[in-house]
Design a protein around this motif. Structure first.
Motif, PDB file in Angstrom:
ATOM      1  N   VAL A  96       0.842  -1.206   0.000  1.00  0.00           N
ATOM      2  CA  VAL A  96       0.000   0.000   0.000  1.00  0.00           C
ATOM      3  C   VAL A  96       0.871   1.248   0.000  1.00  0.00           C
ATOM      4  O   VAL A  96       0.593   2.215  -0.708  1.00  0.00           O
ATOM      5  N   LYS A 146       0.145   3.560  -3.194  1.00  0.00           N
ATOM      6  CA  LYS A 146      -0.790   4.643  -2.905  1.00  0.00           C
ATOM      7  C   LYS A 146      -0.562   5.902  -3.755  1.00  0.00           C
ATOM      8  O   LYS A 146      -1.512   6.384  -4.382  1.00  0.00           O
ATOM      9  N   MET A 162      -3.407   6.784  -6.704  1.00  0.00           N
ATOM     10  CA  MET A 162      -4.228   7.986  -6.558  1.00  0.00           C
ATOM     11  C   MET A 162      -4.004   8.947  -7.723  1.00  0.00           C
ATOM     12  O   MET A 162      -4.948   9.569  -8.211  1.00  0.00           O
ATOM     13  N   ALA A 176      -3.676   0.707   5.970  1.00  0.00           N
ATOM     14  CA  ALA A 176      -3.574   0.096   4.644  1.00  0.00           C
ATOM     15  C   ALA A 176      -4.913  -0.496   4.214  1.00  0.00           C
ATOM     16  O   ALA A 176      -5.352  -0.304   3.072  1.00  0.00           O
ATOM     17  N   TRP A 183      -7.379   2.233   3.358  1.00  0.00           N
ATOM     18  CA  TRP A 183      -7.094   2.860   2.060  1.00  0.00           C
ATOM     19  C   TRP A 183      -7.633   1.996   0.928  1.00  0.00           C
ATOM     20  O   TRP A 183      -8.193   2.521  -0.040  1.00  0.00           O
TER      21      TRP A 183
END
Length: 175
Positions: free
Chosen positions: A12, A16, A20, A108, A111
């Motif tokens: 993650v 991430k 994103m 994590a 998310w």
């Protein structure tokens, strides 16, 4: 931290920023595409003297384009609407023993749930447009479920805090 939890936390942390950025870029490109489709729907409606696609589908396209461009603001505003602006930074959960990286593991997992919620929210926008076009299988209620479910998953921490407050519990045990 050489166990499955450590691997998930590391994955993650690595994924991430890129994910994103990719989702944000995809939303901007989809917004541009939907905006152009809305413009083309208006042109077809005018060229066919009203016999072409309805203006409702063009309006839905413009609303979806605006929602995709301002997606972070839309999600934040909807969170303030549903959760009165109180989005906690943490949620109390209890599950087995808590190791030293338990908090990082929860971050994590949250998310991952948030990304799934974001994708469900975007899908709900397109289901809504499909319902305005009269596409088979696309209904306003289905779009609403995607939108609300995606919003709740995006604000998973606030949702857990609201459930715990409502039920008067401190630890929500997940089994």
């Amino acid at each position: 931290m050489n166990d499955l939890a450590g691997a998930l936390i590391a994955a993650v942390a690595d994924l991430k920023p890129g994910v994103m950025l990719l989702i944000g870029l995809a939303c901007y490109l989809l917004a541009l595409l939907v905006f152009v489709q809305g413009c083309l729907r208006i042109l077809r409606h005018v060229d066919t003297a009203g016999a072409g696609p309805s203006l409702w589908s063009a309006a839905a396209s413009f609303l979806i384009a605006a929602g995709l461009i301002w997606l972070p603001g839309v999600l934040a505003g909807a969170g303030k609407t549903f959760f009165a602006g109180q989005t906690p930074g943490v949620a109390t959960l209890g599950y087995g023993g808590r190791g030293e990286d338990f908090g990082e593991l929860l971050k994590a997992l949250f998310w991952i749930v948030q990304v799934i919620g974001l994708l469900a929210f975007v899908k709900g926008l397109f289901v809504l447009r499909g319902a305005s076009d009269g596409a088979p299988g696309a209904t306003v209620s289905g779009a609403a479920m995607h939108l609300i479910g995606g919003l709740m998953a995006w604000h998973i921490l606030a949702l857990i805090a609201a459930v715990q407050t409502t039920l008067g519990i401190r630890v929500l045990t997940i089994s």
